[in-house]
Design a protein around this motif. Structure first.
Motif, PDB file in Angstrom:
ATOM      1  N   PHE A  43       0.845  -1.187   0.000  1.00 16.68           N
ATOM      2  CA  PHE A  43       0.000   0.000   0.000  1.00 16.68           C
ATOM      3  C   PHE A  43       0.889   1.250   0.000  1.00 16.68           C
ATOM      4  N   ASP A  44       0.370   2.347  -0.541  1.00 13.78           N
ATOM      5  CA  ASP A  44       1.047   3.638  -0.485  1.00 13.78           C
ATOM      6  C   ASP A  44       0.573   4.351   0.773  1.00 13.78           C
ATOM      7  N   GLU A  45       1.528   4.819   1.574  1.00 14.19           N
ATOM      8  CA  GLU A  45       1.167   5.499   2.814  1.00 14.19           C
ATOM      9  C   GLU A  45       0.881   6.963   2.540  1.00 14.19           C
ATOM     10  N   GLY A  46      -0.305   7.408   2.932  1.00 10.64           N
ATOM     11  CA  GLY A  46      -0.695   8.807   2.781  1.00 10.64           C
ATOM     12  C   GLY A  46      -0.726   9.492   4.133  1.00 10.64           C
ATOM     13  N   ASP A  47      -1.267  10.702   4.174  1.00  8.43           N
ATOM     14  CA  ASP A  47      -1.340  11.452   5.424  1.00  8.43           C
ATOM     15  C   ASP A  47      -2.327  10.832   6.408  1.00  8.43           C
ATOM     16  N   GLU A  48      -3.455  10.333   5.897  1.00  8.19           N
ATOM     17  CA  GLU A  48      -4.502   9.823   6.771  1.00  8.19           C
ATOM     18  C   GLU A  48      -4.740   8.321   6.648  1.00  8.19           C
ATOM     19  N   ALA A  49      -4.256   7.704   5.572  1.00 11.87           N
ATOM     20  CA  ALA A  49      -4.547   6.288   5.352  1.00 11.87           C
ATOM     21  C   ALA A  49      -3.528   5.671   4.398  1.00 11.87           C
ATOM     22  N   TRP A  50      -3.544   4.335   4.356  1.00 14.39           N
ATOM     23  CA  TRP A  50      -2.767   3.590   3.379  1.00 14.39           C
ATOM     24  C   TRP A  50      -3.718   3.249   2.236  1.00 14.39           C
ATOM     25  N   VAL A  51      -3.248   3.367   1.005  1.00 16.43           N
ATOM     26  CA  VAL A  51      -4.104   3.195  -0.167  1.00 16.43           C
ATOM     27  C   VAL A  51      -3.436   2.244  -1.153  1.00 16.43           C
ATOM     28  N   HIS A  52      -4.258   1.369  -1.759  1.00 13.59           N
ATOM     29  CA  HIS A  52      -3.780   0.442  -2.782  1.00 13.59           C
ATOM     30  C   HIS A  52      -4.791   0.452  -3.922  1.00 13.59           C
ATOM     31  N   ALA A  53      -4.314   0.564  -5.153  1.00 17.30           N
ATOM     32  CA  ALA A  53      -5.199   0.641  -6.317  1.00 17.30           C
ATOM     33  C   ALA A  53      -5.890  -0.689  -6.567  1.00 17.30           C
ATOM     34  N   CYS A  54      -7.164  -0.617  -6.906  1.00 11.28           N
ATOM     35  CA  CYS A  54      -7.954  -1.786  -7.304  1.00 11.28           C
ATOM     36  C   CYS A  54      -7.911  -1.876  -8.823  1.00 11.28           C
ATOM     37  N   ARG A  55      -8.118  -3.052  -9.358  1.00  9.85           N
ATOM     38  CA  ARG A  55      -8.077  -3.228 -10.806  1.00  9.85           C
ATOM     39  C   ARG A  55      -9.221  -2.510 -11.523  1.00  9.85           C
ATOM     40  N   CYS A  56     -10.267  -2.111 -10.778  1.00 10.60           N
ATOM     41  CA  CYS A  56     -11.402  -1.409 -11.385  1.00 10.60           C
ATOM     42  C   CYS A  56     -11.136   0.086 -11.542  1.00 10.60           C
ATOM     43  N   GLY A  57     -10.050   0.572 -10.957  1.00  9.85           N
ATOM     44  CA  GLY A  57      -9.756   1.997 -10.979  1.00  9.85           C
ATOM     45  C   GLY A  57     -10.012   2.656  -9.638  1.00  9.85           C
ATOM     46  N   ILE A 104      -7.194   1.913   4.111  1.00  9.37           N
ATOM     47  CA  ILE A 104      -7.251   1.495   5.511  1.00  9.37           C
ATOM     48  C   ILE A 104      -6.511   2.525   6.355  1.00  9.37           C
ATOM     49  N   THR A 105      -7.099   2.861   7.497  1.00  7.11           N
ATOM     50  CA  THR A 105      -6.509   3.861   8.392  1.00  7.11           C
ATOM     51  C   THR A 105      -5.858   3.179   9.590  1.00  7.11           C
ATOM     52  N   ALA A 106      -5.060   3.930  10.315  1.00 11.72           N
ATOM     53  CA  ALA A 106      -4.421   3.415  11.523  1.00 11.72           C
ATOM     54  C   ALA A 106      -5.470   3.032  12.556  1.00 11.72           C
ATOM     55  N   ASP A 107      -6.550   3.810  12.662  1.00 13.44           N
ATOM     56  CA  ASP A 107      -7.623   3.484  13.607  1.00 13.44           C
ATOM     57  C   ASP A 107      -8.262   2.136  13.276  1.00 13.44           C
ATOM     58  N   GLU A 108      -8.478   1.870  11.991  1.00 11.38           N
ATOM     59  CA  GLU A 108      -9.058   0.590  11.576  1.00 11.38           C
ATOM     60  C   GLU A 108      -8.117  -0.560  11.918  1.00 11.38           C
ATOM     61  N   MET A 109      -6.821  -0.342  11.727  1.00  9.76           N
ATOM     62  CA  MET A 109      -5.862  -1.401  12.059  1.00  9.76           C
ATOM     63  C   MET A 109      -5.821  -1.640  13.561  1.00  9.76           C
ATOM     64  N   GLU A 110      -5.919  -0.575  14.355  1.00 11.02           N
ATOM     65  CA  GLU A 110      -5.948  -0.711  15.816  1.00 11.02           C
ATOM     66  C   GLU A 110      -7.151  -1.547  16.261  1.00 11.02           C
ATOM     67  N   LYS A 111      -8.251  -1.457  15.525  1.00 13.50           N
ATOM     68  CA  LYS A 111      -9.471  -2.213  15.827  1.00 13.50           C
ATOM     69  C   LYS A 111      -9.398  -3.646  15.302  1.00 13.50           C
ATOM     70  N   GLY A 112      -8.347  -3.973  14.556  1.00 12.00           N
ATOM     71  CA  GLY A 112      -8.177  -5.326  14.034  1.00 12.00           C
ATOM     72  C   GLY A 112      -8.844  -5.561  12.691  1.00 12.00           C
ATOM     73  N   THR A 113      -9.146  -4.501  11.975  1.00 18.91           N
ATOM     74  CA  THR A 113      -9.768  -4.632  10.663  1.00 18.91           C
ATOM     75  C   THR A 113      -8.762  -5.166   9.650  1.00 18.91           C
ATOM     76  N   HIS A 114      -9.138  -6.210   8.924  1.00 18.19           N
ATOM     77  CA  HIS A 114      -8.299  -6.753   7.862  1.00 18.19           C
ATOM     78  C   HIS A 114      -9.032  -6.767   6.524  1.00 18.19           C
ATOM     79  N   LEU A 115     -10.359  -6.930   6.552  1.00 13.50           N
ATOM     80  CA  LEU A 115     -11.148  -6.933   5.326  1.00 13.50           C
ATOM     81  C   LEU A 115     -11.421  -5.493   4.909  1.00 13.50           C
ATOM     82  N   VAL A 116     -10.940  -5.135   3.720  1.00  8.89           N
ATOM     83  CA  VAL A 116     -11.056  -3.756   3.239  1.00  8.89           C
ATOM     84  C   VAL A 116     -11.745  -3.762   1.879  1.00  8.89           C
ATOM     85  N   PRO A 117     -12.877  -3.035   1.760  1.00  8.07           N
ATOM     86  CA  PRO A 117     -13.581  -2.980   0.481  1.00  8.07           C
ATOM     87  C   PRO A 117     -12.983  -1.926  -0.445  1.00  8.07           C
ATOM     88  N   CYS A 118     -13.187  -2.125  -1.738  1.00  3.35           N
ATOM     89  CA  CYS A 118     -12.801  -1.132  -2.738  1.00  3.35           C
ATOM     90  C   CYS A 118     -13.781   0.040  -2.628  1.00  3.35           C
TER      91      CYS A 118
END
Length: 132
Positions: A83-97, A102-116
């Motif tokens: 993922f590319d690290e931004g100011d507020e979140a990490w971002v990864h391009a989807c094949r659909c465009g 995902i944010t640090a807060d989401e990771m702290e909560k244990g979130t692993h499933l991330v929707p496009c």
């Protein structure tokens, strides 16, 4: 077990023993530190996934659990290092465009499933939280 063994080894539910063994070896090679220094894959989890899928009664139990669960099934597993690290979140391009975000807060909560943000695809983001 933290993750579905089929997802971890990128296998369909009806995979044959030969396909399971090949996927296990691919996953081990991809996770090996000599092959990829940036790998965050858990080799013990890969070994456990292989053990579960090669043991008939454990595989049947996983299948029953999968059938009783609801929710999205991840299309793939992506390491946070991809993922590319931004100011507020990490971002990864989807094949659909669109993008997976995902944010640090989401990771702290244990979130692993991330929707496009654009389509219905969901990925499982691999990361480890570090103690500060």
């Amino acid at each position: 077990m933290i993750m579905d063994p089929y997802t971890l080894l990128a296998l369909p539910v009806d995979a044959s023993p030969v396909e399971i063994k090949a996927a296990y070896h691919r996953a081990l090679l991809a996770a090996h530190p000599d092959k990829r220094a940036d790998s965050t894959a858990d080799i013990a989890a890969i070994q456990e996934a292989y053990r579960v899928l090669c043991t008939p009664h454990l595989r049947a139990r996983i299948q029953h659990t999968r059938n009783s669960q609801t929710g999205p099934r991840p299309a793939q597993v992506i390491s946070l290092t991809e993922f590319d690290e931004g100011d507020e979140a990490w971002v990864h391009a989807c094949r659909c465009g669109g993008a997976y975000r995902i944010t640090a807060d989401e990771m702290e909560k244990g979130t692993h499933l991330v929707p496009c943000t654009n389509c219905s695809e969901v990925v499982w983001v691999g990361y480890e939280l570090m103690d500060e």
